[in-house]
Design a protein around this motif. Structure first.
Motif, PDB file in Angstrom:
ATOM      1  N   ASP A 145     -11.052   4.063   3.558  1.00 54.77           N
ATOM      2  CA  ASP A 145      -9.875   4.240   2.886  1.00 54.77           C
ATOM      3  C   ASP A 145      -9.278   2.951   2.349  1.00 54.77           C
ATOM      4  OD1 ASP A 145      -9.778   6.928   3.516  1.00 54.77           O
ATOM      5  OD2 ASP A 145      -9.230   6.505   5.580  1.00 54.77           O
ATOM      6  N   ALA A 146      -9.746   1.920   2.591  1.00 53.99           N
ATOM      7  CA  ALA A 146      -9.250   0.702   2.319  1.00 53.99           C
ATOM      8  C   ALA A 146     -10.018  -0.406   2.001  1.00 53.99           C
ATOM      9  CB  ALA A 146      -8.375   0.088   3.419  1.00 53.99           C
ATOM     10  N   GLY A 147      -9.979  -1.071   0.917  1.00 56.53           N
ATOM     11  CA  GLY A 147     -11.055  -2.413   0.605  1.00 56.53           C
ATOM     12  C   GLY A 147     -10.712  -3.607   1.064  1.00 56.53           C
ATOM     13  N   PHE A 148     -10.105  -3.855   2.066  1.00 63.91           N
ATOM     14  CA  PHE A 148      -9.773  -5.188   2.276  1.00 63.91           C
ATOM     15  C   PHE A 148     -11.043  -6.149   2.791  1.00 63.91           C
ATOM     16  CE2 PHE A 148      -5.855  -2.774   3.152  1.00 63.91           C
ATOM     17  CZ  PHE A 148      -4.800  -3.634   2.549  1.00 63.91           C
ATOM     18  N   ILE A 149     -11.777  -5.460   3.518  1.00 62.55           N
ATOM     19  CA  ILE A 149     -13.151  -6.117   4.016  1.00 62.55           C
ATOM     20  C   ILE A 149     -13.799  -6.473   2.555  1.00 62.55           C
ATOM     21  CG2 ILE A 149     -15.070  -5.935   5.277  1.00 62.55           C
ATOM     22  CD1 ILE A 149     -13.810  -4.397   7.364  1.00 62.55           C
ATOM     23  N   ALA A 150     -14.022  -5.412   1.712  1.00 62.82           N
ATOM     24  CA  ALA A 150     -14.979  -5.665   0.874  1.00 62.82           C
ATOM     25  C   ALA A 150     -14.270  -6.760  -0.032  1.00 62.82           C
ATOM     26  CB  ALA A 150     -15.458  -4.368   0.328  1.00 62.82           C
ATOM     27  N   LEU A 151     -13.411  -6.509  -0.558  1.00 66.23           N
ATOM     28  CA  LEU A 151     -12.543  -7.732  -1.595  1.00 66.23           C
ATOM     29  C   LEU A 151     -12.658  -8.872  -0.977  1.00 66.23           C
ATOM     30  CD1 LEU A 151     -11.231  -7.996  -4.148  1.00 66.23           C
ATOM     31  CD2 LEU A 151      -8.814  -7.514  -2.607  1.00 66.23           C
ATOM     32  N   ASN A 152     -12.195  -9.303   0.231  1.00 65.94           N
ATOM     33  CA  ASN A 152     -12.166 -10.768   0.669  1.00 65.94           C
ATOM     34  C   ASN A 152     -13.379 -11.089   1.135  1.00 65.94           C
ATOM     35  OD1 ASN A 152      -9.183 -11.597   1.681  1.00 65.94           O
ATOM     36  ND2 ASN A 152      -9.305  -9.430   1.599  1.00 65.94           N
ATOM     37  N   ILE A 155       1.923   4.873  10.325  1.00 66.86           N
ATOM     38  CA  ILE A 155       1.227   5.788  10.311  1.00 66.86           C
ATOM     39  C   ILE A 155       1.365   6.514   8.817  1.00 66.86           C
ATOM     40  CG2 ILE A 155       0.768   8.444  10.938  1.00 66.86           C
ATOM     41  CD1 ILE A 155       2.105   7.708  13.791  1.00 66.86           C
ATOM     42  N   THR A 156       2.550   6.501   8.331  1.00 64.72           N
ATOM     43  CA  THR A 156       2.643   7.059   7.028  1.00 64.72           C
ATOM     44  C   THR A 156       2.691   6.231   5.787  1.00 64.72           C
ATOM     45  OG1 THR A 156       5.200   6.806   7.318  1.00 64.72           O
ATOM     46  CG2 THR A 156       4.161   9.063   8.002  1.00 64.72           C
ATOM     47  N   LYS A 157       2.774   5.204   6.038  1.00 63.07           N
ATOM     48  CA  LYS A 157       2.975   4.092   4.896  1.00 63.07           C
ATOM     49  C   LYS A 157       1.582   3.382   4.837  1.00 63.07           C
ATOM     50  CE  LYS A 157       7.761   3.315   4.766  1.00 63.07           C
ATOM     51  NZ  LYS A 157       8.838   2.336   4.613  1.00 63.07           N
ATOM     52  N   LYS A 158       1.011   3.096   3.669  1.00 61.04           N
ATOM     53  CA  LYS A 158      -0.492   2.423   3.613  1.00 61.04           C
ATOM     54  C   LYS A 158       0.166   1.114   3.033  1.00 61.04           C
ATOM     55  CE  LYS A 158      -2.967   5.611   4.884  1.00 61.04           C
ATOM     56  NZ  LYS A 158      -3.779   5.425   6.023  1.00 61.04           N
ATOM     57  N   PRO A 159      -0.733  -0.057   3.582  1.00 59.69           N
ATOM     58  CA  PRO A 159      -0.683  -1.398   3.075  1.00 59.69           C
ATOM     59  C   PRO A 159      -1.251  -1.414   1.603  1.00 59.69           C
ATOM     60  CG  PRO A 159      -2.264  -1.341   4.609  1.00 59.69           C
ATOM     61  CD  PRO A 159      -1.644   0.143   4.642  1.00 59.69           C
ATOM     62  N   GLY A 160      -0.552  -2.343   0.834  1.00 63.95           N
ATOM     63  CA  GLY A 160      -1.120  -2.277  -0.475  1.00 63.95           C
ATOM     64  C   GLY A 160      -2.005  -3.390  -0.672  1.00 63.95           C
ATOM     65  N   ILE A 161      -3.371  -3.208  -1.457  1.00 66.33           N
ATOM     66  CA  ILE A 161      -4.332  -4.271  -1.787  1.00 66.33           C
ATOM     67  C   ILE A 161      -3.550  -5.462  -2.543  1.00 66.33           C
ATOM     68  CG2 ILE A 161      -5.241  -3.449  -3.946  1.00 66.33           C
ATOM     69  CD1 ILE A 161      -7.225  -4.350  -0.911  1.00 66.33           C
ATOM     70  N   ASN A 162      -4.203  -6.555  -2.385  1.00 62.70           N
ATOM     71  CA  ASN A 162      -3.621  -7.703  -3.291  1.00 62.70           C
ATOM     72  C   ASN A 162      -4.142  -7.578  -4.336  1.00 62.70           C
ATOM     73  OD1 ASN A 162      -2.992 -10.383  -4.047  1.00 62.70           O
ATOM     74  ND2 ASN A 162      -2.974 -11.159  -1.982  1.00 62.70           N
ATOM     75  N   ARG A 163      -3.496  -7.205  -5.435  1.00 60.88           N
ATOM     76  CA  ARG A 163      -4.153  -7.283  -6.918  1.00 60.88           C
ATOM     77  C   ARG A 163      -4.361  -8.571  -7.506  1.00 60.88           C
ATOM     78  NH1 ARG A 163      -5.553  -2.155  -8.351  1.00 60.88           N
ATOM     79  NH2 ARG A 163      -4.627  -0.811  -6.603  1.00 60.88           N
ATOM     80  N   ASN A 164      -3.605  -9.790  -7.033  1.00 65.64           N
ATOM     81  CA  ASN A 164      -4.002 -10.830  -7.483  1.00 65.64           C
ATOM     82  C   ASN A 164      -5.496 -11.172  -6.934  1.00 65.64           C
ATOM     83  OD1 ASN A 164      -4.101 -14.205  -6.417  1.00 65.64           O
ATOM     84  ND2 ASN A 164      -3.222 -13.868  -8.818  1.00 65.64           N
ATOM     85  N   LEU A 165      -5.734 -10.885  -5.676  1.00 67.22           N
ATOM     86  CA  LEU A 165      -7.016 -11.202  -5.143  1.00 67.22           C
ATOM     87  C   LEU A 165      -8.272 -10.530  -6.066  1.00 67.22           C
ATOM     88  CD1 LEU A 165      -7.128 -11.118  -1.432  1.00 67.22           C
ATOM     89  CD2 LEU A 165      -7.845 -13.160  -2.738  1.00 67.22           C
ATOM     90  N   HIS A 221      -7.969  -9.918  -9.210  1.00 64.96           N
ATOM     91  CA  HIS A 221      -7.892 -10.689 -10.419  1.00 64.96           C
ATOM     92  C   HIS A 221      -8.841 -11.987 -10.311  1.00 64.96           C
ATOM     93  CE1 HIS A 221      -6.603 -12.950 -14.112  1.00 64.96           C
ATOM     94  NE2 HIS A 221      -6.022 -13.884 -13.113  1.00 64.96           N
ATOM     95  N   VAL A 222      -8.531 -12.743  -9.036  1.00 70.67           N
ATOM     96  CA  VAL A 222      -9.305 -13.855  -8.834  1.00 70.67           C
ATOM     97  C   VAL A 222     -10.912 -13.455  -8.618  1.00 70.67           C
ATOM     98  CG1 VAL A 222     -10.039 -15.461  -6.593  1.00 70.67           C
ATOM     99  CG2 VAL A 222      -7.566 -15.219  -7.629  1.00 70.67           C
TER     100      VAL A 222
END
Length: 327
Positions: free
Chosen positions: A177-184, A308-318, A320-321
């Protein structure tokens, strides 16, 4: 401190993550420091229902800070989703004179903790433990940094083969559900393209990027795919790409559960230590229904409801980088 707690229970729930043992160790030693009894509950919520718990002390958590996984073990418990199961868990807490709980896990674990706390008026504090880093209210979750390093190491090794044979590799990493690992990890590993659930890249976007890379005379290409990416199954994506780029030698590698394992990094050991102590201190101050986290290198709290209910946003600047440095 502001309350009369005498006995705290600690458990790990959901998927294991490196750094959980560091958090367990810190909880136990913080309790020892403050003169409070502490019990480790085996196999998560299942252990609560089965009454599988033992008192711990400072020596019972010796030599575990460097170990991956969780010495308390973890399990997904369907019984805890039912009121009858939670009632049995509450009865076992009372039978063992446990006044409060510390839950180490992800959003599913926190959902159960929040409901249990509200139903039975049991003080609960959560510690975020998931390699996906997808918990609101903290910059980092336990296991994330270790998983990142594992993925980067795997990319580096796969690239050796990709370069030797002029191949294109699709590498799938965790991130339903989240792309933190893949992006970084994609940026750190020099991926040509990164596909994450938060983005809406098409197959044509991927093909165009790979065609440009070929024209730029790249000798290898890595496409890093989060398992929850919108383009779907990685093997199917590779097949569709092969149809459009028949002259490419394409391979697929799914990293799977190796991302969960291994000795935690320094960052995860320190994070587990900080959050474990903070969780105990929050309970001693009379706080409940919260999660302890880390923001801007400062320990903070967030309500379990928001975690639980809120989702952390992906870093859009990353993102872009990533597009710029992958040329």
């Amino acid at each position: 401190m502001g309350t009369n707690l005498n006995h705290i229970g600690v458990l790990t729930s959901g998927g294991d993550a490196p750094g959980m043992n560091a958090a367990i160790r810190a909880v136990v030693r913080a309790c020892t420091h403050y003169g409070i009894k502490v019990s480790g509950i085996q196999e998560g919520y299942q252990g609560l229902i089965d009454g599988n718990m033992d008192e711990m002390d400072a020596r019972s958590v010796a030599h575990i800070i460097n170990r991956g996984g969780t010495i308390l073990q973890s399990a997904r418990c369907l019984q805890f989703r039912e009121k009858k199961g939670r009632e049995k868990a509450h009865d076992n807490l009372k039978a063992n004179d446990i006044d409060a709980l510390i839950i180490i896990g992800g959003d599913g674990s926190f959902t159960g903790a929040n409901l249990f706390s509200q139903e039975f008026d049991i003080p609960v504090v959560g510690i975020p433990g998931t390699i996906d880093n997808d918990i609101y209210g903290t910059d980092f979750t336990l296991g994330y940094d270790t998983a990142l390093n594992t993925v980067v190491e795997a990319i580096d090794k796969i690239r050796d083969t990709a370069t030797s044979h002029n191949r294109l590799f699709f590498i799938e990493c965790m991130g339903r559900d989240a792309g933190f690992i893949a992006l970084n990890a994609g940026i750190a590993g020099g991926a040509t393209e990164i596909l994450i659930p938060e983005d809406n890249k098409t197959l044509d976007d991927v093909v165009n990027k790979l065609e440009y890379s070929r024209s730029a005379k790249k000798t290898s290409n890595i496409v890093l795919v989060a398992e929850g990416d919108q383009l779907g199954d990685t093997f199917k994506l590779a097949e569709e790409t092969q149809k459009k780029l028949p002259d490419h030698d394409i391979r697929v590698s799914v990293l799977g559960h190796i991302q969960r394992g291994g000795n935690p990094t320094c960052a995860d050991r320190v994070l587990g230590s900080r959050l474990g102590v903070a969780a105990v201190e929050q309970l001693l101050h009379g706080h409940s229904g919260i999660m302890v986290g880390l923001r801007n290198d400062t320990v903070t709290t967030e309500t379990l409801h928001d975690a639980i209910t809120k989702k952390p946003g992906i870093n859009r600047n990353l993102m872009h980088v990533a597009d710029i440095v992958s040329l």
